[in-house]
Design a protein around this motif. Structure first.
Motif, PDB file in Angstrom:
ATOM      1  N   LEU A 208       0.811  -1.224   0.000  1.00 43.72           N
ATOM      2  CA  LEU A 208       0.000   0.000   0.000  1.00 43.72           C
ATOM      3  C   LEU A 208       0.839   1.266   0.000  1.00 43.72           C
ATOM      4  CD1 LEU A 208      -2.877  -0.875   2.482  1.00 43.72           C
ATOM      5  CD2 LEU A 208      -2.949  -0.802  -0.018  1.00 43.72           C
ATOM      6  N   ASP A 209       2.077   1.165   0.495  1.00 47.62           N
ATOM      7  CA  ASP A 209       2.921   2.356   0.575  1.00 47.62           C
ATOM      8  C   ASP A 209       3.713   2.598  -0.703  1.00 47.62           C
ATOM      9  OD1 ASP A 209       4.400   0.080   0.901  1.00 47.62           O
ATOM     10  OD2 ASP A 209       5.758   0.902   2.394  1.00 47.62           O
ATOM     11  N   ALA A 210       3.654   1.681  -1.655  1.00 50.22           N
ATOM     12  CA  ALA A 210       4.461   1.831  -2.872  1.00 50.22           C
ATOM     13  C   ALA A 210       3.611   1.575  -4.112  1.00 50.22           C
ATOM     14  CB  ALA A 210       5.649   0.873  -2.841  1.00 50.22           C
ATOM     15  N   LEU A 211       2.446   2.206  -4.147  1.00 46.88           N
ATOM     16  CA  LEU A 211       1.539   2.009  -5.280  1.00 46.88           C
ATOM     17  C   LEU A 211       1.880   2.948  -6.422  1.00 46.88           C
ATOM     18  CD1 LEU A 211      -1.984   1.744  -3.616  1.00 46.88           C
ATOM     19  CD2 LEU A 211      -0.627  -0.092  -4.601  1.00 46.88           C
ATOM     20  N   ASN A 212       1.514   2.525  -7.647  1.00 46.11           N
ATOM     21  CA  ASN A 212       1.571   3.457  -8.768  1.00 46.11           C
ATOM     22  C   ASN A 212       0.648   4.642  -8.472  1.00 46.11           C
ATOM     23  OD1 ASN A 212      -0.518   1.320  -9.116  1.00 46.11           O
ATOM     24  ND2 ASN A 212      -1.172   2.688 -10.747  1.00 46.11           N
ATOM     25  N   GLN A 216      -3.197   5.132  -6.195  1.00 45.26           N
ATOM     26  CA  GLN A 216      -3.189   5.768  -4.870  1.00 45.26           C
ATOM     27  C   GLN A 216      -4.548   6.384  -4.556  1.00 45.26           C
ATOM     28  OE1 GLN A 216       0.128   8.501  -4.766  1.00 45.26           O
ATOM     29  NE2 GLN A 216       1.634   6.855  -4.968  1.00 45.26           N
ATOM     30  N   ARG A 217      -5.267   6.826  -5.592  1.00 45.19           N
ATOM     31  CA  ARG A 217      -6.583   7.422  -5.333  1.00 45.19           C
ATOM     32  C   ARG A 217      -7.565   6.368  -4.799  1.00 45.19           C
ATOM     33  NH1 ARG A 217      -8.439  10.475 -10.357  1.00 45.19           N
ATOM     34  NH2 ARG A 217      -6.215  10.719 -10.688  1.00 45.19           N
ATOM     35  N   VAL A 218      -7.468   5.139  -5.295  1.00 43.83           N
ATOM     36  CA  VAL A 218      -8.350   4.076  -4.805  1.00 43.83           C
ATOM     37  C   VAL A 218      -7.971   3.716  -3.364  1.00 43.83           C
ATOM     38  CG1 VAL A 218      -9.255   1.767  -5.243  1.00 43.83           C
ATOM     39  CG2 VAL A 218      -8.589   3.214  -7.172  1.00 43.83           C
ATOM     40  N   ARG A 219      -6.674   3.633  -3.098  1.00 45.44           N
ATOM     41  CA  ARG A 219      -6.218   3.378  -1.720  1.00 45.44           C
ATOM     42  C   ARG A 219      -6.727   4.461  -0.770  1.00 45.44           C
ATOM     43  NH1 ARG A 219      -0.232   4.985  -0.858  1.00 45.44           N
ATOM     44  NH2 ARG A 219      -1.327   6.985  -1.047  1.00 45.44           N
ATOM     45  N   ASP A 220      -6.584   5.725  -1.179  1.00 48.00           N
ATOM     46  CA  ASP A 220      -7.007   6.836  -0.319  1.00 48.00           C
ATOM     47  C   ASP A 220      -8.506   6.767  -0.020  1.00 48.00           C
ATOM     48  OD1 ASP A 220      -4.410   7.685  -0.387  1.00 48.00           O
ATOM     49  OD2 ASP A 220      -4.756   9.391  -1.721  1.00 48.00           O
ATOM     50  N   LEU A 221      -9.288   6.395  -1.037  1.00 48.00           N
ATOM     51  CA  LEU A 221     -10.730   6.232  -0.845  1.00 48.00           C
ATOM     52  C   LEU A 221     -11.009   5.157   0.203  1.00 48.00           C
ATOM     53  CD1 LEU A 221     -13.770   6.493  -1.687  1.00 48.00           C
ATOM     54  CD2 LEU A 221     -13.270   4.847  -3.508  1.00 48.00           C
ATOM     55  N   LYS A 332      -9.909  -5.551  -4.882  1.00 46.21           N
ATOM     56  CA  LYS A 332      -9.572  -6.915  -4.439  1.00 46.21           C
ATOM     57  C   LYS A 332      -8.057  -7.072  -4.280  1.00 46.21           C
ATOM     58  CE  LYS A 332     -13.565  -9.337  -6.412  1.00 46.21           C
ATOM     59  NZ  LYS A 332     -14.030 -10.184  -7.541  1.00 46.21           N
ATOM     60  N   SER A 333      -7.303  -6.501  -5.228  1.00 47.80           N
ATOM     61  CA  SER A 333      -5.851  -6.639  -5.160  1.00 47.80           C
ATOM     62  C   SER A 333      -5.270  -5.828  -4.008  1.00 47.80           C
ATOM     63  CB  SER A 333      -5.203  -6.239  -6.492  1.00 47.80           C
ATOM     64  OG  SER A 333      -5.197  -4.829  -6.684  1.00 47.80           O
ATOM     65  N   LEU A 334      -5.884  -4.684  -3.700  1.00 46.24           N
ATOM     66  CA  LEU A 334      -5.403  -3.869  -2.578  1.00 46.24           C
ATOM     67  C   LEU A 334      -5.759  -4.520  -1.237  1.00 46.24           C
ATOM     68  CD1 LEU A 334      -6.168  -0.222  -3.799  1.00 46.24           C
ATOM     69  CD2 LEU A 334      -4.055  -1.531  -4.007  1.00 46.24           C
ATOM     70  N   LYS A 335      -6.918  -5.164  -1.196  1.00 50.38           N
ATOM     71  CA  LYS A 335      -7.309  -5.895   0.029  1.00 50.38           C
ATOM     72  C   LYS A 335      -6.280  -6.996   0.324  1.00 50.38           C
ATOM     73  CE  LYS A 335     -11.536  -7.042   1.178  1.00 50.38           C
ATOM     74  NZ  LYS A 335     -12.923  -7.541   1.175  1.00 50.38           N
ATOM     75  N   ALA A 336      -5.759  -7.591  -0.724  1.00 53.93           N
ATOM     76  CA  ALA A 336      -4.807  -8.693  -0.548  1.00 53.93           C
ATOM     77  C   ALA A 336      -3.488  -8.229   0.071  1.00 53.93           C
ATOM     78  CB  ALA A 336      -4.535  -9.371  -1.889  1.00 53.93           C
ATOM     79  N   VAL A 337      -3.212  -6.917   0.011  1.00 58.70           N
ATOM     80  CA  VAL A 337      -1.997  -6.397   0.642  1.00 58.70           C
ATOM     81  C   VAL A 337      -2.317  -5.495   1.828  1.00 58.70           C
ATOM     82  CG1 VAL A 337      -0.537  -6.642  -1.391  1.00 58.70           C
ATOM     83  CG2 VAL A 337      -1.804  -4.510  -1.059  1.00 58.70           C
ATOM     84  N   GLY A 338      -3.555  -5.630   2.379  1.00 55.97           N
ATOM     85  CA  GLY A 338      -3.849  -5.004   3.644  1.00 55.97           C
ATOM     86  C   GLY A 338      -4.733  -3.781   3.648  1.00 55.97           C
ATOM     87  N   ALA A 339      -5.359  -3.440   2.509  1.00 53.33           N
ATOM     88  CA  ALA A 339      -6.219  -2.243   2.486  1.00 53.33           C
ATOM     89  C   ALA A 339      -7.499  -2.492   3.279  1.00 53.33           C
ATOM     90  CB  ALA A 339      -6.575  -1.892   1.046  1.00 53.33           C
TER      91      ALA A 339
END
Length: 339
Positions: A208-212, A216-221, A332-339
């Protein structure tokens, strides 16, 4: 099948290009910055024989001659050059953005001409940033296509990180076309000009800390950063990473792709639509998401530019994924790394 050198194999787009190349039966040699990255990629493809997937370490693409040894591969047929920085954490625009993009691009072309006479085709990842004219604003009624070039100047490039990124893509792509025109090398060239690239990350390479930048906008949401207000969308065109990756691969497989720029885009999106898609498909994030009453993230009221990607559809024939599929798979892919 071809023997292909892929630069920057651990990047967001490149990781998907790598998977598709292997699926299509090509032999892949990929450059990475470190042995650690090579080991991660190798471990993630345990069924792929070493004869089909190998590595070259290129620690710094902005160094003159960085690719000279990497391209010395007997029987090399094609090169896909994706390695270039895209981030806004910039302290020195020239050093952080312009040099890696321009020197990296011209450097790989020089290395191929000098040391890889068997190469027939090169594909370079450029960007919609090399097409759009930011000074013209939203340009309702105007259709952007491959014929357009960003008119940004060397004087404007260092003014801010956004300008630096757009200039890096524009100058690097122009340098590539100029090289082919003046040097008359042994290979033909295609460039890919995607807008914002969304879609799933490759888990073993990303956290999550090294996203393209685009994801990052989806992570922030998901992390609740849009709860009080949805940010402006900024770039209103998108493409799914798997579709732009397939476009790169098709460009080395189809002779008619030679000598062409490809504006590869699915169409329009807004940050409001992303929030709505996540709310619909992932109720577990409800407490972090903006409610219907929260403002922001919509399309501009006065309209905006259009696009013509008919050349891409006609030559590469890619069936694009829709925004909902792209965002659902991203989450789904972000959830797999802890989102």
């Amino acid at each position: 099948m071809s023997k292909v050198l892929l630069t920057g194999g651990s990047g967001f787009i490149a990781a998907h290009v790598l998977d598709i190349l292997l699926e299509h039966g090509h032999t892949v040699i990929t450059t990475v910055r470190s042995q650690e990255k090579a080991d991660k990629i190798k471990d993630a493809h345990p069924k792929t024989p070493g004869s089909q997937l190998s590595f070259r370490i290129v620690p710094d693409i902005a160094v003159e001659g960085a690719f000279d040894e990497a391209v010395k591969i007997p029987g090399l047929d094609a090169v896909i050059h994706t390695a270039s920085p895209f981030h806004f954490n910039v302290t020195d625009t020239k050093k952080d953005l312009l040099d890696p993009a321009i020197i990296g691009t011209t450097g790989v072309l020089k290395a191929i001409k000098k040391n890889a006479p068997s190469v027939k085709h090169v594909v370079i990842t450029s960007s919609f940033a090399a097409i759009i004219d930011g000074k013209k604003g939203l340009r309702p009624g105007y259709k952007y296509s491959e014929k357009d070039w960003n008119p940004i100047t060397e004087e404007e490039a260092p003014l801010n990180p956004g300008n630096g990124y757009r200039a890096s893509k524009t100058f690097a792509e122009k340098a590539a076309w100029d090289f082919v025109e003046k040097e008359k090398p042994n290979f033909t060239l295609s460039t890919m000009n995607p807008p914002l690239v969304l879609g799933p990350i490759v888990h073993y390479l990303n956290g999550l800390d090294a996203l393209n930048t685009s994801n990052q906008r989806v992570r922030d949401l998901l992390q609740g950063k849009w709860k009080e207000g949805i940010p402006e969308t900024g770039a209103y065109l998108f493409i799914d990473v798997r579709d732009i990756a397939l476009a790169h691969v098709k460009a080395i497989e189809l002779p008619e792709a030679a000598g062409k720029r490809f504006f590869v885009t699915n169409g329009f999106f807004s940050n409001r639509e992303i929030a709505d898609i996540v709310a619909k498909n992932f109720p577990e994030y409800e407490k972090n998401l903006p409610g219907k009453e929260v403002k922001g993230g919509a399309y501009p009221e006065g309209g905006l530019y259009g696009f013509d990607d008919s050349k891409t559809m006609e030559i590469l024939g890619i069936k694009y994924r829709g925004l909902e599929e792209s965002i659902v798979d991203t989450v789904k892919s972000l959830k797999a790394v802890g989102a």
